[in-house]
Scaffold this motif. Structure first.
Motif: not given
Length: 382
Positions: A16, A40, A42-45, A47-49, A51, A57
């Motif tokens: 992502c 990804d 990165s779980a944070e990345m 989650a961003l994509r 959203k 995600a």
């Protein structure tokens, strides 16, 4: 494995990073596909994509096991391409991966073999040769506009990545460098226009043993060691008999070489940067003044990137759409795993030749991809 009849093919994106935004946004242009999930490291990345594009995600393993995912779009870094693509094929998913197919021809062959064994489709970027400029150049070549191709040049030259990328170190390690990072665009376009390569000869050097990062970020003003050639000149002998000089360098401040020029018995053809889908193709018939064919107003040629102030055509996802069409028609995908493998073998041979100072035969084979007709190109749209 066949796509679900009358249903849209479910796509799961793994990786992502920045390039994913182009694919995710362009997905809405094409019919027969539906973005369903992303993952990804990165779980944070992820989650961003998710959203941003209204999808789920997931963890990588969960995405690979998800029955709603029919095709995995592999947008990870090059070093992870093989592992992710092989895992996706093993999970029964079709795969389309960013370039290169893998970082070694051996791994590339394993992917092609695994996909064939499982009856799955494998595709790979670049798909830029399917854009407006690539299609126009291919039509002119097929019509004999320059006669029998004899020779040509292809140059990708610049200063490298550390001046704009905040974390450029991986670009300068095996699997990176100008040949593996940018070479796929140039070599895929050349194979699309001239057919398979038979043999290569090359010289390769490092312009600098260390590079200084000047881009903003936490690594600014730090140095790193270079682990792959950054300046390569090669001679490609095509099975058709044509010979093309291909140069790739990240040690050039400024130059005036055109990206691609081809010369034949009846004329010359000039192409724009093959890292874009548009630009101007120019033809000189028997030494006449250049006749320009602009891509503006042509399908997959209009400027659409960057979004805020577009200055180029960027229709990444076109190759995925063509692969999905192949699932329904039984035709061979144009941006196929076999084509990507041939390009990977060429790149590996270039670097090997640069090390050994000897010519290297390309033993693998590939069929020149069929021209994407205007009707077919239009039929891929939503």
């Amino acid at each position: 494995m066949q796509a679900k009849s009358q249903a849209r093919l479910g796509i799961g994106v793994i990786g992502c990073g920045n390039i994913s935004m182009t694919y995710l946004r362009n997905a809405a242009l094409f019919g027969g596909i539906e973005l369903r999930a992303c993952a990804d490291i990165s779980a944070e990345m992820a989650a961003l994509r998710a959203k941003e594009y209204g999808i789920r995600a997931l963890a990588v393993d969960a995405l690979l096991a998800d029955p709603e995912i029919d095709l995995v779009l592999n947008l990870t870094i090059p070093a992870a391409h093989f592992d992710i693509s092989f895992s996706a094929l093993s999970a029964g998913k079709h795969v389309f991966t960013e370039k290169p197919l893998a970082i070694s021809a051996c791994d590339g062959r394993r992917l092609v073999t695994e996909a064939a064994k499982r009856g799955l489709l494998l595709g790979s970027a670049p798909d830029t040769f399917l854009g407006a400029a690539g299609r126009k150049a291919r039509r002119l070549m097929d019509e004999g506009a320059i006669g029998r191709p004899v020779t040509g040049t292809a140059f990708m030259m610049g200063r490298g990545m550390e001046h704009w990328h905040p974390n450029p170190q991986f670009y300068y390690q095996p699997g990176g460098g100008p040949v593996f990072d940018m070479g796929p665009y140039y070599l895929t376009m050349l194979v699309n226009l001239l057919g398979p390569v038979a043999r290569v000869m090359a010289m390769a050097t490092k312009g600098q043993e260390e590079r200084l990062i000047s881009a903003e970020g936490r690594f600014k003003n730090t140095k790193f060691k270079v682990g792959t050639p950054t300046n390569v000149l090669s001679l490609l002998e095509f099975r058709s008999g044509a010979t093309v000089t291909f140069g790739a360098s990240w040690d050039v401040f400024r130059h005036s070489n055109h990206p691609i020029e081809l010369h034949g018995t009846e004329g010359s053809l000039r192409l724009p940067d093959p890292d874009t889908f548009g630009g101007t193709v120019s033809l000189s018939e028997r030494g006449a003044e250049w006749k320009d064919f602009a891509s503006e107003g042509e399908l997959y040629g209009d400027r659409n990137w960057p979004y805020a102030a577009p200055d180029r055509a960027n229709y990444r996802m076109l190759g995925v759409a063509d692969l999905v069409r192949s699932l329904r028609t039984g035709a061979t995908p144009r941006a196929s795993g076999n084509l990507a493998l041939h390009v990977l073998e060429i790149m590996e041979a270039i670097l090997h030749s640069g090390e050994t100072k000897s010519s290297v035969a390309i033993t693998g084979d590939v069929v020149q991809p069929a021209l994407l007709s205007e009707d077919e190109a239009r039929g891929l749209l939503a």
